[in-house]
Design a protein around this motif. Sequence first.
Motif, PDB file in Angstrom:
ATOM      1  N   LEU A   1       9.782  14.613  -1.466  1.00 40.35           N
ATOM      2  CA  LEU A   1       8.443  14.192  -1.863  1.00 40.35           C
ATOM      3  C   LEU A   1       8.199  14.474  -3.345  1.00 40.35           C
ATOM      4  O   LEU A   1       7.641  13.639  -4.066  1.00 40.35           O
ATOM      5  N   ALA A   2       8.617  15.658  -3.792  1.00 43.19           N
ATOM      6  CA  ALA A   2       8.422  16.017  -5.195  1.00 43.19           C
ATOM      7  C   ALA A   2       9.188  15.078  -6.111  1.00 43.19           C
ATOM      8  O   ALA A   2       8.680  14.663  -7.164  1.00 43.19           O
ATOM      9  N   ASP A   3      10.402  14.720  -5.729  1.00 38.69           N
ATOM     10  CA  ASP A   3      11.227  13.824  -6.550  1.00 38.69           C
ATOM     11  C   ASP A   3      10.653  12.415  -6.608  1.00 38.69           C
ATOM     12  O   ASP A   3      10.942  11.650  -7.539  1.00 38.69           O
ATOM     13  N   THR A   4       9.840  12.060  -5.630  1.00 37.12           N
ATOM     14  CA  THR A   4       9.169  10.759  -5.639  1.00 37.12           C
ATOM     15  C   THR A   4       7.881  10.810  -6.451  1.00 37.12           C
ATOM     16  O   THR A   4       7.589   9.901  -7.241  1.00 37.12           O
ATOM     17  N   PHE A   5       7.132  11.891  -6.278  1.00 38.03           N
ATOM     18  CA  PHE A   5       5.811  12.003  -6.887  1.00 38.03           C
ATOM     19  C   PHE A   5       5.851  12.225  -8.394  1.00 38.03           C
ATOM     20  O   PHE A   5       5.110  11.579  -9.150  1.00 38.03           O
TER      21      PHE A   5
END
Length: 237
Positions: free
Chosen positions: A147-151
Motif C-alpha cells: 500500500l505504501a509503495d502505491t500511495f
Amino acid sequence: MKKLKLFAFPYAGASSMYYYKWKKHVTDEIDFVPVELAGRGTRSRDPLYRTFDEVVNDVYRQIAHLIDDGPYSFFGHSMGSLLAFELAHKLRENGRHEPNAMFLSGRWAPHIARTDLVNPSTPDEQLKERLLELGGTSPELFENPQLADTFIPILKADFYAMESYEYANDRQPLSAIFNVMTGVQDWDVNKRDLAEWGNHTTGPFSLHKFKGGHFYLNDSFDTVIQHINRSLLNTVQ
C-alpha cells in the motif's frame, strides 16, 4: 427542478473513495459526484500528472458534459480547493456558467506564494513522519509495504504538479458563493491567508472553523456534512 450537483475533489494523494461515505449523509436533494483523479482508484492505470494544468484539463474533460443549465457546486479539500478554483475559471473561460457555491477547505488563497504542506523531494521516511503529523494518513498504511509503495508515488506526483502551479492575476473574480472551511488546530493554514479567498469572488464570502487539524473533515464529520447540506439548500431556495 433539476437537482444541484456537488462535485467533490480529493486532496493530494487521495482518491474519490475518500468521499464515498459522504454519499449516505449528503441530503437526497443534492446529486453528489466524487471526482476521480488519474493514477488512483478506478483510474489506477492512467498516468500520474506532471503539471497542475494537466490536473485541471483532465478534470474539465471529466465533468464538462455533466454541467448543463442546472445548478452545481464544488467542494475541494487542500489541493482539491486549488483545483476547484482553477476549474471554475476554466469553465467560465469556455463559456460555461459558474458554480453556485465553492466549498474551499484547508487551503490558503491561490495568489499567496508559500511553501506547501509537503515537500515531494523529502526522503520517504521523513515524508511518512510529515504525513502522520498532518493526520490524514493511517499509520497502518505504512505498515503495509504494498500500500505504501502505491500511495507515496501518487502523493509525490500531486505535490510536484502543485509546484508547477502559477497563479494568473489578470482574471476577473468569480461570482460564486465562497464558503471557506478550516480546522481550528490546522497550524499550517492561518486565518489571514484563508480570508484572502474573499478577494477572488464578488459573491458572498464566509469563513467557518471546525474542531480538528488539517484533516478536520474526519474529526468533525457530522458537523461538516450538516454545514454543507444547510449551505447548499440555501443556495437553491
